[in-house]
Write a protein that holds these residues in place. Structure first.
Motif, PDB file in Angstrom:
ATOM      1  N   UNK A  99       0.825  -1.203   0.000  1.00  0.00           N
ATOM      2  CA  UNK A  99       0.000   0.000   0.000  1.00  0.00           C
ATOM      3  C   UNK A  99       0.868   1.266   0.000  1.00  0.00           C
ATOM      4  N   UNK A 100       0.279   2.351  -0.448  1.00  0.00           N
ATOM      5  CA  UNK A 100       0.941   3.644  -0.398  1.00  0.00           C
ATOM      6  C   UNK A 100       1.347   3.931   1.054  1.00  0.00           C
ATOM      7  N   UNK A 114       5.786   5.710  -2.518  1.00  0.00           N
ATOM      8  CA  UNK A 114       4.838   6.767  -2.885  1.00  0.00           C
ATOM      9  C   UNK A 114       3.875   6.354  -3.990  1.00  0.00           C
ATOM     10  N   UNK A 115       4.253   5.398  -4.819  1.00  0.00           N
ATOM     11  CA  UNK A 115       3.352   4.982  -5.885  1.00  0.00           C
ATOM     12  C   UNK A 115       4.025   4.130  -6.934  1.00  0.00           C
ATOM     13  N   UNK A 169       4.081  -1.769   7.110  1.00  0.00           N
ATOM     14  CA  UNK A 169       2.857  -1.263   6.498  1.00  0.00           C
ATOM     15  C   UNK A 169       2.341  -0.040   7.252  1.00  0.00           C
ATOM     16  N   UNK A 170       1.676   0.878   6.547  1.00  0.00           N
ATOM     17  CA  UNK A 170       1.097   2.041   7.205  1.00  0.00           C
ATOM     18  C   UNK A 170      -0.161   1.632   7.971  1.00  0.00           C
ATOM     19  N   UNK A 175      -4.191   2.331   1.323  1.00  0.00           N
ATOM     20  CA  UNK A 175      -4.525   2.883   0.004  1.00  0.00           C
ATOM     21  C   UNK A 175      -3.683   2.175  -1.043  1.00  0.00           C
ATOM     22  N   UNK A 176      -4.335   1.682  -2.089  1.00  0.00           N
ATOM     23  CA  UNK A 176      -3.619   1.018  -3.168  1.00  0.00           C
ATOM     24  C   UNK A 176      -2.680   2.004  -3.857  1.00  0.00           C
ATOM     25  N   UNK A 177      -1.594   1.480  -4.392  1.00  0.00           N
ATOM     26  CA  UNK A 177      -0.637   2.325  -5.116  1.00  0.00           C
ATOM     27  C   UNK A 177      -1.279   2.861  -6.390  1.00  0.00           C
TER      28      UNK A 177
END
Length: 180
Positions: A99-100, A114-115, A169-170, A175-177
């Motif tokens: 995830x982001x 970041x992505x 992990x955050x 949030x998906x990349x």
């Protein structure tokens, strides 16, 4: 799957598509890879500089999984580590599923994901037909990007092949990349 680790590190002082393999690279907090053309607090990719040179650089470090190199070889594209422009080639970690905001701890360094990398037409100049291998639509019509992830350097340090990678992990919700 093997334990997550670094298999290669690369950099280039020029804005070239491919990067040269190194014995080690140094990450600089808030900047990226020391001596790499894409290091900087603001955008360094030429197309993004042309649009707005004051935007933050969310693409300081590029990571690709070695498993992609193996997949490309099976499809007839022999691509060495660093040739797709990555700074860090990994194995044993599904970068694209992170995830982001995931933090990758590698040695003393820490990178925040970041992505997704959005490959451009330069990949076709490097090897014709390669773009279709790393960007395509799946059976449901969803765009799939497989050319690695981008990140920013939170903590600096030296990274070498063989270094272990720890993914933190955050907090939820994840949030998906998306492309950066």
């Amino acid at each position: 799957m093997p334990a997550p680790r670094v298999v290669a590190v690369s950099r280039s002082p020029r804005h070239a598509f491919s990067k040269t393999g190194e014995d080690a690279i140094r990450l600089l907090p808030g900047l990226g890879v020391e001596g790499d053309a894409h290091a900087g607090a603001t955008v360094q990719h030429r197309s993004r500089v042309a649009v707005d040179p004051t935007r933050p650089n969310l693409r300081q470090v590029h990571l690709i999984h070695a498993e992609l190199h193996a997949e490309l070889a099976t499809a007839g594209f022999a691509v060495a580590y660093g040739e797709l422009g990555e700074n860090i080639t990994t194995t044993g970690i599904d970068l694209l599923a992170l995830p982001t905001g995931t933090r990758l701890r590698i040695g003393d360094a820490e990178i925040e994901v970041t992505g997704l990398r959005n490959p451009c037409a330069q990949i076709e100049q490097f090897r014709q037909g390669l773009l279709a291998q790393v960007v395509y639509r799946d059976a449901q019509g969803q765009l799939v990007r497989k050319a690695g992830v981008m990140g920013v350097v939170l903590a600096g340090g030296i990274i070498r092949p063989g270094d272990n990678i720890e993914a933190v992990l955050p907090p939820l919700p994840h949030r998906a990349l998306e492309r950066v």
